[in-house]
Design an enzyme around this catalytic site. Structure first.
Site, PDB file in Angstrom:
ATOM      1  CE  LYS A 140      27.393  15.020  11.353  1.00  0.00           C
ATOM      2  NZ  LYS A 140      28.242  15.099  10.199  1.00  0.00           N
ATOM      3  CG  HIS A 257      34.664   7.913   9.383  1.00  0.00           C
ATOM      4  ND1 HIS A 257      35.284   8.880   8.638  1.00  0.00           N
ATOM      5  CD2 HIS A 257      33.340   8.188   9.352  1.00  0.00           C
ATOM      6  CE1 HIS A 257      34.345   9.719   8.169  1.00  0.00           C
ATOM      7  NE2 HIS A 257      33.165   9.313   8.579  1.00  0.00           N
TER       8      HIS A 257
END
Ligand code: CAP
Ligand code: MG
Length: 400
Positions: A140, A257
């Site tokens: 991130k 994912h």
């Protein structure tokens, strides 16, 4: 079992009987349509769908529909979905309808499944004996970092103790962080971390891409050093997962994912539950799959996750078990709740919960690992935090 059975929840529209509605699903997805047909020869009848059961449930009904195995093309998951999860969702006579689960006979489950699965991934990381949960992170911010800074974040997470690092779903091959340059830079820093710590760490580069290019992209990522790849199964499709798993040039674990899944899974009355998705990912060959958290930022029902994870790990036509991934809003204080509910055969991922640590990424990763160690040693996080500064700081910031 020789045929396919699928279970649905539905509510009929006013003026439609539940019997009619259930039969409408069976008809639409097999040999029927909204009217009778002059083309319906006698020999087609054996392929009719059947309503096996119909019971009231909550505001609606649960029905089990039998689909003859013969109408499925063995090995073609997209075709399987066009039957069990196709036009039925739009039928005007139904107010809502949700696919809850599906069962396939042996002849339709002849897939290779996960090449690595839990056992293979544990072997790569070296946790076959300890059986501890794996800790992963998502770099991130999810977009924006250049390859060098991405690699630095990966390095810090690695020396802090994570087993697994992955790109976020919106990061593929944009200008600010080109994929192959990113993979090379990250892997070079992970090599440093691996030689410094003596531990193995996997990096899954997000290779999600259009159908005719994804295999080539993944091969190239592996050539550049990626020791895992990530694919988004709902946006790229189950066939993309399968293409990656089947390719001999991509001999690394496939992290699956599921961005966009909540558009189908979240409404408990309409759409597709996670269970059929989990089954199909296992058939397609995903090695790790997100199934949700019991205490994180995304809204999931803990009861569902437990059964979804069993779908990944229980015996299923001899296919390797898939490693379940709990991710989304996790931080060290939540580790205890996740492991208590979901068990230790799991990958716990934290993005914000690692990179948002007051002392930075390395210490955030240490705090996550300490929280896992506390659980494995039977200590409460609060107790463990008394002697582990990183965990204490995480708990002070985010709580339990
Ligand atoms: C987690 C995550 C995952 C979600 C997806 C994110 O980051 O990378 O995509 O977990 O959820 O961007 O939110 P944080 P699911 O740790 O910073 O929350 O597994 O339910 O599909
Ligand atoms: Mg994400």
């Amino acid at each position: 079992m020789t045929e396919v059975t699928a279970i649905y929840y539905f509510e009929p529209e006013t003026g439609t009987t539940p019997e009619f509605a259930a039969q409408a699903i069976a008809d639409e997805e097999t040999t029927g349509t909204w009217t009778d047909l002059s083309t319906r020869t006698d020999y087609v009848e054996r392929l009719d769908g059947k309503v096996l059961s119909l019971k009231p449930s909550g505001d609606g009904y649960i029905t089990e529909i039998l689909y003859p195995a013969e109408i499925f093309e063995p090995g073609n998951i997209s075709q399987y979905l066009s039957v069990i999860a196709g036009n039925l969702f739009g039928l005007g006579r139904l107010k809502c309808v949700r696919l809850l689960d599906v069962d396939f006979p042996k002849e339709l489950t002849r897939f290779n499944g996960p090449n690595f699965g839990i056992k293979g991934v544990r072997k790569l990381i070296g946790t076959e004996k300890s059986k501890r949960p794996h800790v992963g992170t998502i770099i991130k911010p999810k977009v924006g970092l250049n390859p060098k800074d991405t690699a630095e974040v990966a390095y810090l997470a690695a020396i802090g103790g994570v087993d697994f690092i992955k790109d976020d779903e919106t990061l593929t091959d944009q200008k600010f962080c080109p994929l192959f340059e990113r993979v090379e830079t990250v892997m070079s820093r992970l090599d440093d971390a691996m030689s410094e710590t003596g531990r193995s760490i996997l990096y899954a580069a997000n290779v999600s891409e259009r159908a005719d290019k994804i295999v080539e992209r993944a091969r190239k990522a592996v050539d550049c050093g990626a020791n895992a790849v990530m694919v988004d199964v709902i946006t790229c499709g189950f066939c993309a997962v399968e293409a990656l798993a089947q390719d001999p040039g991509i001999n690394v674990p496939i992290h699956v994912h599921r961005t966009m899944h909540a558009a189908m899974t979240r409404n408990t009355k309409h759409g597709i539950a996670m269970r059929p998705i989990a089954r199909l990912v296992r058939l397609a060959g995903g090695d790790q799959l997100h199934t949700g958290t019991v205490s994180g930022k995304m809204g999931h029902d803990p009861k569902d996750i437990i059964v979804d994870n069993k779908t990944l790990t229980d015996e299923y036509f001899g296919l390797n078990p898939v490693f379940p991934v709990a991710s989304g809003g996790l931080y060290p204080g939540k580790v205890h709740a996740e492991l208590s509910a979901l068990g230790t055969e799991i990958i716990l991922q934290a993005g914000g919960g690692i990179h948002g640590h007051p002392d930075g990424t390395k210490y955030g990763a240490m705090a996550m690992r300490q929280a896992v160690d506390a659980f494995m040693e039977g200590a409460s996080p609060e107790e463990y935090a008394k002697t582990h500064r990183e965990l204490r700081l995480a708990i002070e910031k985010w709580g339990i």
